[in-house]
Design a protein around this motif. Sequence first.
Motif, short mmCIF file in Angstrom:
data_model
loop_
_atom_site.label_atom_id
_atom_site.label_comp_id
_atom_site.label_asym_id
_atom_site.label_seq_id
_atom_site.Cartn_x
_atom_site.Cartn_y
_atom_site.Cartn_z
N ARG A 444 0.80 -1.23 0.00
CA ARG A 444 0.00 0.00 0.00
C ARG A 444 0.84 1.28 0.00
NH1 ARG A 444 -2.57 0.91 4.33
NH2 ARG A 444 -1.62 -0.62 5.73
N THR A 445 2.18 1.16 0.04
CA THR A 445 3.06 2.34 0.11
C THR A 445 4.20 2.19 -0.88
OG1 THR A 445 2.54 2.69 2.44
CG2 THR A 445 4.56 3.72 1.61
N ASP A 446 4.51 3.30 -1.53
CA ASP A 446 5.65 3.30 -2.45
C ASP A 446 6.94 3.19 -1.67
OD1 ASP A 446 6.45 3.92 -5.41
OD2 ASP A 446 7.76 5.16 -4.16
N ILE A 447 7.92 2.51 -2.24
CA ILE A 447 9.18 2.29 -1.52
C ILE A 447 9.94 3.58 -1.25
CG2 ILE A 447 10.61 1.90 -3.58
CD1 ILE A 447 12.01 -0.35 -1.98
N SER A 448 9.81 4.57 -2.12
CA SER A 448 10.53 5.84 -1.91
C SER A 448 10.05 6.53 -0.63
CB SER A 448 10.33 6.76 -3.11
OG SER A 448 8.95 7.07 -3.30
N ILE A 449 8.75 6.40 -0.36
CA ILE A 449 8.22 6.99 0.88
C ILE A 449 8.79 6.26 2.08
CG2 ILE A 449 6.12 7.42 2.19
CD1 ILE A 449 4.61 7.69 -0.43
N LEU A 450 8.87 4.94 2.00
CA LEU A 450 9.44 4.16 3.09
C LEU A 450 10.90 4.52 3.31
CD1 LEU A 450 9.39 1.96 5.21
CD2 LEU A 450 9.80 0.28 3.38
N ILE A 451 11.67 4.64 2.24
CA ILE A 451 13.09 5.00 2.36
C ILE A 451 13.25 6.36 3.03
CG2 ILE A 451 15.14 5.63 1.02
CD1 ILE A 451 14.38 3.43 -0.97
N THR A 452 12.43 7.30 2.61
CA THR A 452 12.50 8.63 3.22
C THR A 452 12.19 8.56 4.71
OG1 THR A 452 11.84 9.69 1.15
CG2 THR A 452 11.55 10.97 3.17
N ALA A 453 11.19 7.79 5.10
CA ALA A 453 10.81 7.66 6.51
C ALA A 453 11.93 7.01 7.32
CB ALA A 453 9.53 6.86 6.63
N MET A 454 12.56 5.99 6.74
CA MET A 454 13.65 5.32 7.44
C MET A 454 14.84 6.26 7.62
SD MET A 454 13.44 1.55 5.61
CE MET A 454 14.88 0.92 6.46
N ASN A 455 15.15 7.03 6.58
CA ASN A 455 16.25 7.99 6.68
C ASN A 455 15.96 9.07 7.72
OD1 ASN A 455 17.61 6.60 4.71
ND2 ASN A 455 17.05 7.99 3.04
N ASN A 456 14.71 9.51 7.74
CA ASN A 456 14.34 10.53 8.72
C ASN A 456 14.44 10.00 10.15
OD1 ASN A 456 13.84 12.43 6.74
ND2 ASN A 456 11.64 11.98 6.64
N PHE A 457 14.11 8.73 10.33
CA PHE A 457 14.21 8.13 11.67
C PHE A 457 15.68 8.07 12.13
CE2 PHE A 457 14.55 4.02 14.13
CZ PHE A 457 14.22 4.61 15.35
N VAL A 458 16.57 7.66 11.23
CA VAL A 458 18.00 7.62 11.58
C VAL A 458 18.49 9.03 11.93
CG1 VAL A 458 20.32 7.19 10.69
CG2 VAL A 458 18.48 5.58 10.19
N ALA A 459 18.11 10.01 11.12
CA ALA A 459 18.54 11.40 11.38
C ALA A 459 17.97 11.90 12.71
CB ALA A 459 18.10 12.30 10.24
N ALA A 460 16.75 11.51 13.04
CA ALA A 460 16.14 11.95 14.30
C ALA A 460 16.86 11.35 15.50
CB ALA A 460 14.66 11.57 14.32
N GLU A 461 17.28 10.10 15.40
CA GLU A 461 18.01 9.48 16.51
C GLU A 461 19.34 10.19 16.75
OE1 GLU A 461 16.87 4.87 16.99
OE2 GLU A 461 17.97 5.31 15.15
N VAL A 462 20.07 10.49 15.69
CA VAL A 462 21.35 11.20 15.83
C VAL A 462 21.11 12.63 16.34
CG1 VAL A 462 23.37 12.06 14.58
CG2 VAL A 462 22.46 9.79 14.07
N ALA A 463 20.05 13.28 15.84
CA ALA A 463 19.76 14.65 16.25
C ALA A 463 19.43 14.72 17.73
CB ALA A 463 18.61 15.21 15.41
N TYR A 464 18.76 13.71 18.24
CA TYR A 464 18.42 13.69 19.66
C TYR A 464 19.68 13.60 20.52
CZ TYR A 464 16.89 12.00 24.20
OH TYR A 464 16.71 11.84 25.57
N ILE A 465 20.58 12.71 20.13
CA ILE A 465 21.83 12.58 20.89
C ILE A 465 22.60 13.90 20.86
CG2 ILE A 465 24.05 11.38 20.99
CD1 ILE A 465 22.57 8.95 19.75
N GLN A 466 22.65 14.53 19.68
CA GLN A 466 23.34 15.80 19.55
C GLN A 466 22.66 16.88 20.40
OE1 GLN A 466 26.25 16.57 17.43
NE2 GLN A 466 26.12 18.18 18.97
N ALA A 467 21.34 16.86 20.44
CA ALA A 467 20.61 17.86 21.23
C ALA A 467 20.89 17.70 22.72
CB ALA A 467 19.11 17.74 20.95
N VAL A 468 20.96 16.44 23.19
CA VAL A 468 21.29 16.21 24.60
C VAL A 468 22.69 16.74 24.91
CG1 VAL A 468 21.71 14.45 26.36
CG2 VAL A 468 19.75 14.23 24.81
N GLY A 469 23.64 16.45 24.02
CA GLY A 469 25.00 16.95 24.21
C GLY A 469 25.05 18.46 24.20
#
Length: 494
Positions: A444-469
């Motif tokens: 039900r979802t195009d793979i490009s949308i899934l790839i974008t969501a996965m990339n955004n999740f990785v970036a959010a995890e790193v951004a959180y660690i950076q924000a805590v620091g």
Amino acid sequence: MVKSLIALLSTTAASVAIAADPTATTASAKEIILNQKTVAELALSQGYQTKQVNLQYQTYRLAVAQVLSTYDWNVAAATGYQYDKSVSLLNIGNAELDNKLQQYQTTISLQKPFTSGTLLGVELSRLSQQADLDPASPFTAPDNQTADLAGITLEQSLWGNFFGNADRATVNAANYNYDAQSILRANDLENVVLDAIRQYWTTYTAQENFKEAITSRDRYKKLVDAVKRKTSLGYSNPGDLPQAQAEFETREQAVKTASTDYLNNLTTLVTQLNLDPNADIKFMPTTLLPPVPKLPPKNVEDLRAIRSQKLKVSAAKESLDASKSLSYPTLNLVGKAYTSGWGENSRDSYSQLTSGDKPKYYIGLRFAYHFGSDVQNEDVVNKKINKDLEETRLSLQTLQATDAQTQAERRVQETYAVALSAEKQKSFREKAAQELNRSYAQGRTDISILITAMNNFVAAEVAYIQAVGNYHIALNEWASTRDELIPDTSSENR
């Protein structure tokens, strides 16, 4: 730490990381656990930057010693033998006379300047003479004679350095400058600690980015496998598999880049803290977000930088006073008192010396004035400009210190809010990636949308660690602007 992370890599990635750090496979490496507190302690206790700061401030002691050396005790001694057969009053008018004199002279003096503009001196001298006079000489003298002289001298400034005004001002200026420099030592050490804490969080963020790069690569490996299955069954859309494979290669590249970035930052941190290069470094940071503390206003007048600058202003004023005092002509009161003795042997000469029967006194004035270049007035002008400059710096630093505290507090509030938001964003990104992954599996979802969501999740995890620091760094910077990161020590005050 390096070993455990490299073990997560594939064979190719692991070989690259180990090549970058050959010591990573050392089984007997010492384990060092780092957190923000231990990093600060290590930076202060064994870091080369701390040693450099401490040694640099030790060099400032020389300037005070050089000023005080002007008032050292000065002892001088001279002794010698003289053979004299020259033409003199003993053979004047008859150069053919053969008069010979052998003289032994010894002089000892002791002088001591005082900051009251006083120069006190003591002098002792002895002249022993053995004469071999020509029988035809019209002069007669004992073959052996000894003359002793002892005296005390006193010189007092009356005009130009009046009773030591310039001397005391010069000493005070040197002490003020040294104290001003010593106060700033703690500020320089605070900068060392802040640099170490920043590097600690940078390295930790690079480590987490490395971990996330590995995890992201594994996710895409699973995605590629899933797309391959769908393709074999004829369920995938055209281009899905190449897109997934291309993104997987991007993750492979990210792993290698993140590995190098982490190892480079770790090497920098190890050097900064002067740690064993072969040690196994583990990070134990706090990921908690303590609320912004409520701190009472800090009086800028109590800050080390302001106290130091006030001392520099005082030193400039003392230097101006000294320059004004020295711009006048020199007029000194000079007094001398001597007692002497003479005899055919040293015992008789010394006896007469101590009896005080042969005194000599002198009292007078000594005047001196240099003119022509007008350097005295120019020096006064220069010292006044320097005083005005230091006062201007004090006014500016007072305003800047107030601004720095306000800006540091705002930075703390901003980074706290960003960290809270980044924590929520990470949760939302994770939930979106999970839902889209299920949706894609259902077609039900195009793979490009899934790839974008996965990339955004990785970036959010790193951004959180950076924000805590960033939040913890901002807290330390705020404490630094209030002189609370490293408290005052007794060594700052002499």
